[in-house]
Design a protein around this motif. Structure first.
Motif, PDB file in Angstrom:
ATOM      1  N   ARG A  95      -3.079  -8.262  -0.863  1.00  0.00           N
ATOM      2  CA  ARG A  95      -2.236  -8.167   0.332  1.00  0.00           C
ATOM      3  C   ARG A  95      -0.831  -7.683  -0.021  1.00  0.00           C
ATOM      4  O   ARG A  95      -0.251  -6.860   0.677  1.00  0.00           O
ATOM      5  N   GLY A  96      -0.291  -8.188  -1.119  1.00  0.00           N
ATOM      6  CA  GLY A  96       1.046  -7.789  -1.543  1.00  0.00           C
ATOM      7  C   GLY A  96       1.144  -6.317  -1.905  1.00  0.00           C
ATOM      8  O   GLY A  96       2.175  -5.678  -1.678  1.00  0.00           O
ATOM      9  N   PHE A  97       0.073  -5.763  -2.444  1.00  0.00           N
ATOM     10  CA  PHE A  97       0.092  -4.345  -2.810  1.00  0.00           C
ATOM     11  C   PHE A  97      -0.017  -3.437  -1.586  1.00  0.00           C
ATOM     12  O   PHE A  97       0.417  -2.291  -1.620  1.00  0.00           O
ATOM     13  N   ARG A  98      -0.583  -3.930  -0.508  1.00  0.00           N
ATOM     14  CA  ARG A  98      -0.714  -3.103   0.704  1.00  0.00           C
ATOM     15  C   ARG A  98       0.643  -2.688   1.260  1.00  0.00           C
ATOM     16  O   ARG A  98       0.753  -1.608   1.841  1.00  0.00           O
ATOM     17  N   VAL A  99       1.667  -3.520   1.094  1.00  0.00           N
ATOM     18  CA  VAL A  99       2.975  -3.172   1.645  1.00  0.00           C
ATOM     19  C   VAL A  99       3.614  -1.986   0.932  1.00  0.00           C
ATOM     20  O   VAL A  99       4.550  -1.387   1.460  1.00  0.00           O
ATOM     21  N   ALA A 100       3.109  -1.644  -0.245  1.00  0.00           N
ATOM     22  CA  ALA A 100       3.674  -0.517  -0.986  1.00  0.00           C
ATOM     23  C   ALA A 100       3.037   0.818  -0.595  1.00  0.00           C
ATOM     24  O   ALA A 100       3.530   1.872  -0.989  1.00  0.00           O
ATOM     25  N   VAL A 101       1.956   0.778   0.168  1.00  0.00           N
ATOM     26  CA  VAL A 101       1.280   2.027   0.550  1.00  0.00           C
ATOM     27  C   VAL A 101       2.095   2.696   1.654  1.00  0.00           C
ATOM     28  O   VAL A 101       2.268   2.137   2.741  1.00  0.00           O
ATOM     29  N   SER A 136       8.826   3.823  -1.059  1.00  0.00           N
ATOM     30  CA  SER A 136       8.556   3.424   0.319  1.00  0.00           C
ATOM     31  C   SER A 136       8.786   1.926   0.504  1.00  0.00           C
ATOM     32  O   SER A 136       9.389   1.507   1.496  1.00  0.00           O
ATOM     33  N   GLN A 137       8.321   1.143  -0.429  1.00  0.00           N
ATOM     34  CA  GLN A 137       8.510  -0.308  -0.325  1.00  0.00           C
ATOM     35  C   GLN A 137       9.997  -0.665  -0.323  1.00  0.00           C
ATOM     36  O   GLN A 137      10.437  -1.522   0.439  1.00  0.00           O
ATOM     37  N   TRP A 138      10.758   0.011  -1.146  1.00  0.00           N
ATOM     38  CA  TRP A 138      12.200  -0.244  -1.210  1.00  0.00           C
ATOM     39  C   TRP A 138      12.895   0.209   0.075  1.00  0.00           C
ATOM     40  O   TRP A 138      13.677  -0.529   0.670  1.00  0.00           O
ATOM     41  N   THR A 139      12.610   1.449   0.510  1.00  0.00           N
ATOM     42  CA  THR A 139      13.321   1.990   1.670  1.00  0.00           C
ATOM     43  C   THR A 139      12.944   1.293   2.977  1.00  0.00           C
ATOM     44  O   THR A 139      13.730   1.290   3.911  1.00  0.00           O
ATOM     45  N   HIS A 140      11.747   0.735   3.037  1.00  0.00           N
ATOM     46  CA  HIS A 140      11.310   0.033   4.246  1.00  0.00           C
ATOM     47  C   HIS A 140      11.516  -1.482   4.150  1.00  0.00           C
ATOM     48  O   HIS A 140      11.084  -2.222   5.035  1.00  0.00           O
ATOM     49  N   SER A 197       8.818  -6.833   1.386  1.00  0.00           N
ATOM     50  CA  SER A 197       8.703  -7.784   0.285  1.00  0.00           C
ATOM     51  C   SER A 197       7.251  -7.957  -0.134  1.00  0.00           C
ATOM     52  O   SER A 197       6.330  -7.793   0.660  1.00  0.00           O
ATOM     53  N   ALA A 198       7.084  -8.287  -1.398  1.00  0.00           N
ATOM     54  CA  ALA A 198       5.795  -8.631  -1.983  1.00  0.00           C
ATOM     55  C   ALA A 198       6.072  -9.690  -3.047  1.00  0.00           C
ATOM     56  O   ALA A 198       7.228  -9.873  -3.442  1.00  0.00           O
ATOM     57  N   GLU A 225      16.160  -6.828  -2.221  1.00  0.00           N
ATOM     58  CA  GLU A 225      16.473  -5.399  -2.336  1.00  0.00           C
ATOM     59  C   GLU A 225      16.726  -5.008  -3.791  1.00  0.00           C
ATOM     60  O   GLU A 225      16.301  -3.951  -4.237  1.00  0.00           O
ATOM     61  N   MET A 226      17.429  -5.862  -4.518  1.00  0.00           N
ATOM     62  CA  MET A 226      17.746  -5.552  -5.921  1.00  0.00           C
ATOM     63  C   MET A 226      16.483  -5.474  -6.781  1.00  0.00           C
ATOM     64  O   MET A 226      16.373  -4.601  -7.637  1.00  0.00           O
ATOM     65  N   LYS A 227      15.532  -6.347  -6.563  1.00  0.00           N
ATOM     66  CA  LYS A 227      14.280  -6.314  -7.336  1.00  0.00           C
ATOM     67  C   LYS A 227      13.484  -5.056  -7.009  1.00  0.00           C
ATOM     68  O   LYS A 227      12.953  -4.395  -7.910  1.00  0.00           O
ATOM     69  N   ARG A 228      13.397  -4.729  -5.715  1.00  0.00           N
ATOM     70  CA  ARG A 228      12.655  -3.521  -5.334  1.00  0.00           C
ATOM     71  C   ARG A 228      13.366  -2.269  -5.844  1.00  0.00           C
ATOM     72  O   ARG A 228      12.722  -1.339  -6.329  1.00  0.00           O
ATOM     73  N   PHE A 229      14.684  -2.254  -5.789  1.00  0.00           N
ATOM     74  CA  PHE A 229      15.455  -1.118  -6.293  1.00  0.00           C
ATOM     75  C   PHE A 229      15.328  -1.023  -7.818  1.00  0.00           C
ATOM     76  O   PHE A 229      15.132   0.055  -8.368  1.00  0.00           O
ATOM     77  N   GLY A 230      15.430  -2.140  -8.486  1.00  0.00           N
ATOM     78  CA  GLY A 230      15.326  -2.152  -9.944  1.00  0.00           C
ATOM     79  C   GLY A 230      13.987  -1.649 -10.447  1.00  0.00           C
ATOM     80  O   GLY A 230      13.901  -1.002 -11.490  1.00  0.00           O
TER      81      GLY A 230
END
Length: 126
Positions: free
Chosen positions: A30-36, A89-93, A96-97, A103-108
């Protein structure tokens, strides 16, 4: 002939890909689906499953390949490049997963992808 550092790196990347591939298919699906990204055609779950199987195959190839290591390294590098738009996409939208809840974790994480590409190429070169 590969150095010890290359062998350790190749084994670590192979193990990481195997673990992540299994996670795609099971507990973290489920967590990986948000990155698609939305622009990827088809069902996001099918994309997660397909990428999970690809990661398992690439991880196993990194661990087992002897004669075609360089080719495997290139495929792994291409895979890391191919999934990068999902990370963006996950970062710009702001999605969370598990483990990527700020934001910092997704950006990093965006900066980790080029490192993985370079490690895959380096660990599989002669």
């Amino acid at each position: 002939m590969a150095t010890t550092a290359q062998t350790i790196t190749r084994s670590a990347l192979g193990g990481l890909l195997l673990f992540t591939g299994v996670a795609h298919l099971t507990f973290a699906r489920r967590g990986f689906r948000v990155a698609v990204p939305e622009w990827v055609p088809g069902d996001p779950d099918a994309t997660v499953v397909a990428s999970g199987w690809a990661e398992i195959a690439l991880g196993a190839a990194l661990l087992l390949a002897r004669r075609r290591r360089r080719g495997v390294g290139r495929l792994v590098a291409l895979f890391f490049i191919a999934v990068f738009p999902g990370n963006v996409s996950q970062w710009t939208h702001h999605r969370s997963a598990p483990g990527l809840d700020t934001e910092m974790k997704r950006f990093g994480r965006l900066f980790l992808q080029p490192v993985l590409v370079l490690l895959a190429l380096w660990a599989t070169r002669d």
